[in-house]
Design an enzyme around this catalytic site. Structure first.
Site, PDB file in Angstrom:
ATOM      1  N   THR A 102      45.991  42.032  33.150  1.00  0.00           N
ATOM      2  CA  THR A 102      45.376  42.593  34.353  1.00  0.00           C
ATOM      3  C   THR A 102      46.569  42.708  34.864  1.00  0.00           C
ATOM      4  OG1 THR A 102      43.843  40.673  34.812  1.00  0.00           O
ATOM      5  CG2 THR A 102      44.499  41.385  36.507  1.00  0.00           C
ATOM      6  N   LYS A 178      38.078  45.254  36.281  1.00  0.00           N
ATOM      7  CA  LYS A 178      38.484  43.306  36.716  1.00  0.00           C
ATOM      8  C   LYS A 178      39.140  43.722  37.428  1.00  0.00           C
ATOM      9  CE  LYS A 178      39.914  39.814  34.363  1.00  0.00           C
ATOM     10  NZ  LYS A 178      40.885  39.591  33.908  1.00  0.00           N
ATOM     11  N   LYS A 246      49.698  37.261  41.789  1.00  0.00           N
ATOM     12  CA  LYS A 246      49.652  37.944  41.336  1.00  0.00           C
ATOM     13  C   LYS A 246      48.683  39.142  41.279  1.00  0.00           C
ATOM     14  CE  LYS A 246      48.753  38.014  36.419  1.00  0.00           C
ATOM     15  NZ  LYS A 246      48.330  39.397  35.832  1.00  0.00           N
TER      16      LYS A 246
END
Lengths: 312, 312
Positions: A102, A178, A246
């Site tokens: 990601t 995503k 993150k």
């Protein structure tokens, strides 16, 4: 149209929970697989499963024409592709990089341009589904890339995934979708923790809350999946708090690039950041509820309550 | 044990979308029903369905021993029970008040004590499911109250609801669980709007986003239910923005009472407040996405795009 190279193995860089699962699923599908990880014991574990392994991306590049990246973040993608022992310099022209981490959509777009300039193909292919689905080859892949990239990656994608969403013909679209998923997943985990904290603070039995909410309009995939960790006080990391620190930072960074204010995601990010700051960064992401515990009179369910109740 | 009163009709106070549905479902179950609403045309509509109606709670109290309150907020509950033409003064001892509005748990608790002091029973019984399920008698009820209250309310509850959660033996527990549900519902609608704004701002087709997210870990009941309103640009209010301004303010107020900080719900509350401030308070709650549109370059799907595409 594609250049044929003498090499034809599939390389997997990064043999963590997800990468090991993917590498095993590729092996099981009958593909020649070479794994690569910085940890010797992890490489040995893959060899014990019948795979081959190498220590550096450069070694892997010499034998593979498809490379699946299952590392943690953009910095690691950069290192394994363009670092000192990186793969790009050694890959034959026309080889394919399937990038699964990601990362920011802007990073994925720019990476696609750099790999094209290096004579390589890229699929922007973030994955979803967790370690168990990686192992069984049942991941979802949110992907984008050229026809040529999909053609070259077809066998690997089929072995990895139950569902491959094709979202566009250039890198960036896969990572964009995503990121939308991670926005929602992160907010929903923080909201689940906060709402459970509210309910328990009002004196409602947490198992009852779970039962009612999972049958009501307040339900989410994440509420249903993560609240049981709170009920059992089991914070063994399936996905860790720091992953959402993150990923919600990527949401924040992308909002800044787009000049799109996202206060709901921002508040969830701060709760995960606080959880990490309080020392829970490597616990399961449901441990974000401990932020509420530290700042109120909230008592969380304890582990082994059932056993304790049965004791004299 | 219960005091028998000569009256035995079920009264419904508040014939809005939910109240009218409930009153109709009670009628259909064969119960004698009297409706009460400030609007004469609304009362006429109920009479046209075969019901009886009265103009004030005081008139209704003279003929009912079960009264279902389907008003909007605590202020209206206060007015219809204790106001100048309120029901409490006229209800026979042992009569039951089934209180369905979403109110603060502290208000529900205190209301229970006041009704007990007046010789009445109360069920704290917030409802969930929307107007269609109200009409078909398929609501969910998150309830608490005494055995006597449940016994007296049984026929009405059975006619109204597919599921009755019994959450405790005093008022307050039902409203507490409803509040947890509203916390999550409100956050999930704001998050759905924000995430769709993010995805569309990155250039992703909104229908594709809906398809992928509803099959991924980012899904929620509200995402699945409300995003289609955005895709069709149909902001006809099934539940309005101002309902979540109200309900998330109750979350905020309750957090203040408990001294529990809830930043995720707070950020969602601010987005609904902004939507209301921008003039969208009476539109469907999915119109919270217009806050993002007003503050960025985001373009939302337009109504009737399909038809327009077909035009010359």
């Amino acid at each position: 149209m594609q250049q044929q190279s003498p090499s034809s193995a599939v390389g997997v860089i990064g043999l963590g929970a997800m990468g090991m699962g993917i590498a095993s699923a590729l092996l099981e599908a009958g593909l020649p697989v070479i794994g690569c990880d910085v940890s010797a014991s992890t490489r040995d574990a893959f060899v014990a499963q019948g795979g081959r392994s190498v220590a550096t991306p450069a070694e892997l590049a010499a034998e593979c024409d498809v490379v699946v990246l299952v590392v943690v973040n953009a910095e690691q993608v950069e290192a394994v592709l363009f670092g000192e022992q990186g793969a790009v310099a050694g890959l034959a022209p026309g080889s394919l990089v399937i990038q699964c981490a990601t990362v920011a959509p802007s990073f994925a777009r720019s990476l696609g341009e750099r790999l094209t300039a290096a004579g390589l193909e890229m699929l922007d292919a973030p994955i979803s589904g967790g370690a168990a689905k990686a192992r069984s080859g049942d991941l979802s892949v949110m992907s984008s890339g050229s026809e040529a990239a999909y053609a070259k990656g077809q066998a690997a994608l089929e072995a990895m995934a139950a569902t491959v969403y094709r979202l566009g013909d250039t890198p960036g679209a896969g990572s964009s979708v995503k990121l939308v998923n991670q926005h929602l997943a992160g907010v929903h985990i923080a909201a689940a923790a906060e709402a459970m904290a509210l309910g328990m603070s009002m004196g409602i039995d947490p198992d009852t809350l779970y039962e009612v909410i999972t049958h009501s309009a307040g339900n989410s995939w994440m509420f249903e999946n993560r609240v049981p960790h709170i009920l059992k006080a089991d914070y063994t990391p399936l996905s860790a708090v720091d992953i959402f620190v993150k990923d919600l930072n990527i949401v924040h960074q992308t909002g800044r690039e787009l000049r799109l204010s996202m206060p709901v995601a921002a508040s969830a990010l701060q709760q995960f950041t606080a959880a990490s700051g309080a020392g829970f960064g490597r616990e399961d992401d449901a441990a974000v509820i401990k932020v509420y515990q530290r700042l109120s009179a909230l008592e969380l369910p304890a582990a082994n309550d059932a056993q304790r109740e049965g004791e004299p």
